[in-house]
Design a protein around this motif. Structure first.
Motif, PDB file in Angstrom:
ATOM      1  N   PRO A  94      86.081  24.876   7.895  1.00 20.17           N
ATOM      2  CA  PRO A  94      86.145  23.859   6.830  1.00 20.17           C
ATOM      3  C   PRO A  94      84.999  24.032   5.836  1.00 20.17           C
ATOM      4  N   MET A  95      83.946  24.743   6.266  1.00 23.93           N
ATOM      5  CA  MET A  95      82.807  24.957   5.357  1.00 23.93           C
ATOM      6  C   MET A  95      83.147  25.927   4.232  1.00 23.93           C
ATOM      7  N   TYR A  96      84.228  26.702   4.410  1.00 21.53           N
ATOM      8  CA  TYR A  96      84.512  27.777   3.457  1.00 21.53           C
ATOM      9  C   TYR A  96      85.384  27.327   2.288  1.00 21.53           C
ATOM     10  N   GLY A  97      85.174  26.114   1.816  1.00 22.74           N
ATOM     11  CA  GLY A  97      85.888  25.627   0.641  1.00 22.74           C
ATOM     12  C   GLY A  97      87.391  25.664   0.822  1.00 22.74           C
ATOM     13  N   SER A  98      88.077  26.343  -0.087  1.00 25.48           N
ATOM     14  CA  SER A  98      89.546  26.359  -0.081  1.00 25.48           C
ATOM     15  C   SER A  98      90.128  27.436   0.839  1.00 25.48           C
ATOM     16  N   TRP A 123      83.105  21.584  11.674  1.00 31.37           N
ATOM     17  CA  TRP A 123      81.784  21.610  11.024  1.00 31.37           C
ATOM     18  C   TRP A 123      81.508  20.254  10.390  1.00 31.37           C
ATOM     19  N   ILE A 124      81.136  19.326  11.236  1.00 27.05           N
ATOM     20  CA  ILE A 124      80.856  17.978  10.758  1.00 27.05           C
ATOM     21  C   ILE A 124      80.104  17.265  11.882  1.00 27.05           C
ATOM     22  N   SER A 125      79.354  16.247  11.516  1.00 24.65           N
ATOM     23  CA  SER A 125      78.631  15.491  12.549  1.00 24.65           C
ATOM     24  C   SER A 125      79.516  14.404  13.141  1.00 24.65           C
ATOM     25  N   HIS A 152      81.061  25.125  14.607  1.00 23.89           N
ATOM     26  CA  HIS A 152      80.404  25.926  13.576  1.00 23.89           C
ATOM     27  C   HIS A 152      78.895  25.684  13.560  1.00 23.89           C
ATOM     28  N   ASN A 153      78.146  26.763  13.696  1.00 27.10           N
ATOM     29  CA  ASN A 153      76.675  26.718  13.646  1.00 27.10           C
ATOM     30  C   ASN A 153      76.080  25.630  14.534  1.00 27.10           C
ATOM     31  N   LEU A 154      76.764  25.340  15.616  1.00 32.18           N
ATOM     32  CA  LEU A 154      76.289  24.398  16.647  1.00 32.18           C
ATOM     33  C   LEU A 154      76.103  22.971  16.126  1.00 32.18           C
ATOM     34  N   VAL A 155      76.742  22.630  15.010  1.00 32.12           N
ATOM     35  CA  VAL A 155      76.616  21.271  14.477  1.00 32.12           C
ATOM     36  C   VAL A 155      77.329  20.289  15.410  1.00 32.12           C
ATOM     37  N   SER A 156      76.591  19.317  15.910  1.00 32.08           N
ATOM     38  CA  SER A 156      77.135  18.301  16.840  1.00 32.08           C
ATOM     39  C   SER A 156      77.900  18.952  17.994  1.00 32.08           C
ATOM     40  N   ARG A 184      70.506  33.006  13.847  1.00 36.81           N
ATOM     41  CA  ARG A 184      69.829  31.731  14.086  1.00 36.81           C
ATOM     42  C   ARG A 184      70.176  31.127  15.444  1.00 36.81           C
ATOM     43  N   ARG A 185      69.281  30.363  15.977  1.00 35.88           N
ATOM     44  CA  ARG A 185      69.467  29.513  17.155  1.00 35.88           C
ATOM     45  C   ARG A 185      70.029  30.261  18.364  1.00 35.88           C
TER      46      ARG A 185
ATOM     47  N   ASP B   3      70.304  20.242  13.151  1.00 31.59           N
ATOM     48  CA  ASP B   3      71.434  21.141  12.954  1.00 31.59           C
ATOM     49  C   ASP B   3      71.545  21.554  11.490  1.00 31.59           C
ATOM     50  N   TRP B   4      71.330  20.573  10.608  1.00 35.47           N
ATOM     51  CA  TRP B   4      71.547  20.808   9.187  1.00 35.47           C
ATOM     52  C   TRP B   4      70.340  21.450   8.512  1.00 35.47           C
ATOM     53  N   ASP B   6      68.892  24.038   9.419  1.00 41.12           N
ATOM     54  CA  ASP B   6      68.962  25.492   9.552  1.00 41.12           C
ATOM     55  C   ASP B   6      69.517  26.180   8.313  1.00 41.12           C
ATOM     56  N   TYR B   7      70.124  25.404   7.447  1.00 37.11           N
ATOM     57  CA  TYR B   7      70.828  26.022   6.321  1.00 37.11           C
ATOM     58  C   TYR B   7      69.882  26.382   5.182  1.00 37.11           C
ATOM     59  N   LEU B  14      79.490  29.704  -1.330  1.00 35.01           N
ATOM     60  CA  LEU B  14      80.700  30.032  -0.571  1.00 35.01           C
ATOM     61  C   LEU B  14      81.761  30.675  -1.442  1.00 35.01           C
ATOM     62  N   ALA B  81      85.096  21.526  -7.686  1.00 39.33           N
ATOM     63  CA  ALA B  81      85.267  21.021  -6.308  1.00 39.33           C
ATOM     64  C   ALA B  81      86.284  21.837  -5.518  1.00 39.33           C
ATOM     65  N   THR B  82      87.127  22.619  -6.203  1.00 38.12           N
ATOM     66  CA  THR B  82      88.106  23.429  -5.465  1.00 38.12           C
ATOM     67  C   THR B  82      87.446  24.590  -4.715  1.00 38.12           C
ATOM     68  N   ILE B  83      86.213  24.952  -5.127  1.00 41.09           N
ATOM     69  CA  ILE B  83      85.526  26.045  -4.421  1.00 41.09           C
ATOM     70  C   ILE B  83      84.153  25.637  -3.900  1.00 41.09           C
ATOM     71  N   HIS B  84      83.676  24.454  -4.283  1.00 42.65           N
ATOM     72  CA  HIS B  84      82.320  24.069  -3.900  1.00 42.65           C
ATOM     73  C   HIS B  84      82.323  22.668  -3.290  1.00 42.65           C
ATOM     74  N   LEU B  85      81.904  22.587  -2.033  1.00 44.30           N
ATOM     75  CA  LEU B  85      81.925  21.304  -1.338  1.00 44.30           C
ATOM     76  C   LEU B  85      80.946  20.302  -1.955  1.00 44.30           C
TER      77      LEU B  85
END
Lengths: 313, 234
Positions: A94-98, A123-125, A152-156, A184-185, B3-4, B6-7, B14, B81-85
């Motif tokens: 879900p992190m990869y946009g569309s 990929w969400i808390s 994803h990336n160990l989130v929650s 990482r991690r 967790d967050w 790390d980014y 993306l 927004a179609t490509i960037h969260l």
């Protein structure tokens, strides 16, 4: 003294899991692209024995093309070529946009749902939001169920692993896993691998980033956990750096015609690795990448040679 | 939370540069002929900025507010927004800037752009001219397609630079109205830097120049009497 895992594997083990067609290619036969779908090198998923081709398809950046109809058509062409080669595993998040929507549209259009090994991530808390996100991803992929869901990336990760375990026990999911990237991690990842019943880990590993060889890959082999490798080209940096370098003569000994194939064969020849997932937006690169899924793989001595050569460059 | 942490900015890039620049071509195609309306509004700003009156300033603020709201909705929310969260957040920031311009500049009558300019105001006005005339040509100069042009009032970068320029060319130090444009200079700079775009430095450089001008402006005004502006602001 116990030998390192890599040194314990023989060439025969490296070539394990080959189909008859692939065996033909190893002994000098050169299959055409059309033939390759039945001759891809595969490796068994440790927890189930299900065989998957050693090369899959990532979607980070490359399939995030928004509403652009031209780029969506191109993404579908990339996936079409991948499926024609016999490829199965496509990974997204879900992190990869569309990306997930683009994949779903193409799978539907190409009518390749049966061949597809669908791997995505949460990929969400929070557990509740995770469940909602998984359902949203499923709708975007247009599949009844995912083969593999990863945190994803160990989130929650504790919350989500609970959800994924429930889904697996209800037969709504075949495999569960966790991911990291960019090295990482690794300590956290190791802890999860030791303490949780997961089917897959996804991590960054390539001829330049070899930290995973020290602990994580041997641990995966020991615990029977499949390994999916992301960033096989360091996000393109490795192939870019090697662009000007001539392909060494020894590449022919492992049936490689270009650097991407050498880099991929280095990765997938590690016996703990189940699948590498290079991402691309170029149809011709699919052919290059899938070329690494045929022919001979390097043995441990050859792998050392590749790593030394890359280190020198 | 850790967790967050790390980014890195690179993790949130993306999309490829090709996809990013094609976005402008798709946007330009989708909103045509809005360019003609925006061009008319830019012409109006050019004329009004030579008047120096409070009413002219109110109209300039109204136009700026409108284009920020337009970019917030049409570009960030509908397109980016179609490509960037993160784009919906950018849309919110641009909308906030639009409302602030209307509130402070139009309803508050606090934006006056005088044709009688001191050095920082003149440099500020030059930034505005750069945004409306030069920046749309950048895509051509960098070997990209003309249809990928980024225009003031249509795309965020020239809109931010043009607005910073006009605010600097105005009578007061409108620091509150410059926060979002400054932030956008940083965000855009980081985005282009992670994409390794050759023009990545432009937005941060403009941000730095604008910050210097913002601090210089009160000192420049002290050394030069401007009774007409003072009267109009009273």
């Amino acid at each position: 003294m116990r030998m390192p895992l890599e040194d314990r594997i023989s060439r025969r083990i490296v070539l394990g899991g080959l189909t008859a067609g692939a065996a033909g290619s190893i002994f000098g036969l050169k299959p055409s692209f059309a033939q390759q779908s039945s001759s891809l090198l595969t490796r068994a998923i440790p927890s189930s024995g299900e065989a998957v081709p050693l090369i899959g398809l990532g979607s980070w950046i490359t399939f995030n093309v928004g509403d652009d109809p031209v780029s969506r058509k191109n993404s579908a062409a990339v996936m079409d070529r991948f499926f024609r080669f016999g490829g199965r595993m496509i990974d997204s998040s879900p992190m990869y946009g569309s990306s997930q929507e683009v994949i779903g549209e193409a799978v539907d259009k190409l009518k390749q749902a049966k061949q597809l090994f669908s791997a995505t991530k949460v990929w969400i808390s929070g557990k509740k939001d995770g469940i909602a996100q998984i359902e949203q991803s499923r709708a975007l992929w247009r599949v009844p169920h995912f083969h593999l869901l990863q945190v994803h990336n160990l989130v929650s990760w504790e919350d989500h692993l609970e959800t994924l375990a429930e889904m697996k026990s209800d037969n709504r999911l075949r495999y569960i896993g966790v991911t990291t990237s960019h090295g990482r991690r690794h300590d956290d990842l190791e802890r999860i691998m030791r303490g949780r019943p997961i089917d897959f880990v996804q991590l960054t590993y390539n001829a330049a980033d070899r930290e995973a060889e020290e602990r994580l890959l041997p641990l995966a082999a020991e615990k029977g956990i499949g390994v999916i490798v992301n960033r096989p080209f360091q996000g393109g940096a490795l192939t870019e750096a090697l662009e000007a370098e001539p392909v060494p003569g020894w590449a022919a000994e492992i049936d490689c015609r270009n650097w991407p194939q050498i880099l991929l064969k280095y990765i997938v020849s590690h016996p703990a690795v189940t699948c590498a997932i290079p991402a691309t937006s170029k149809v011709e690169h699919v052919a290059e990448n899938m070329g690494a899924c045929t022919g001979r793989l390097p043995d441990p001595a050859f792998r050392k040679r590749i790593a030394s050569h890359i280190a020198e460059i | 939370m850790t967790d967050w942490l790390d980014y890195t900015p690179r993790d949130f890039l993306l999309f490829s540069p090709e996809t990013y620049y094609r976005l402008f071509a798709l946007h330009n195609e989708a909103v045509w002929p809005a360019h003609l309306y925006v061009a008319a509004l830019v012409t109006a700003i050019l004329v009004l900025s030579q008047r120096g009156s409070v009413d002219a300033g109110r109209l300039i603020a109204a136009i700026l507010g409108a284009v920020w709201l337009w970019v917030a909705w049409a570009f960030h929310y509908e397109r980016f927004a179609t490509i960037h969260l993160g784009a919906p957040w950018y849309a919110a920031a641009f909308a906030l800037q639009g409302f602030l311009l209307l509130l402070i500049g139009f309803f508050g009558r606090r934006l006056v752009v005088s044709p009688d300019r001191n050095a920082p105001q003149l440099i500020g006005y030059t930034l505005f001219l750069f945004a409306i005339f030069i920046q749309p040509l950048a895509s051509l100069l960098l070997g990209r397609d003309l249809f990928q042009s980024e225009m003031f009032g249509m795309a965020p970068d020239p809109t931010a630079i043009g607005t910073l320029g006009l605010l600097l060319a105005s009578n007061r130090s409108h620091w509150l109205l410059m926060i979002v444009p400054f932030l956008w200079c940083a965000v855009s700079g980081v985005t282009l830097w992670t994409m390794q775009s050759p023009e990545w430095f432009v937005m941060p450089a403009v941000g730095v120049v604008a910050a210097v001008l913002l601090f210089w402006k009160p000192f420049a005004a002290m050394g030069r009497e401007r009774p007409s502006t003072v009267l109009r602001d009273a």
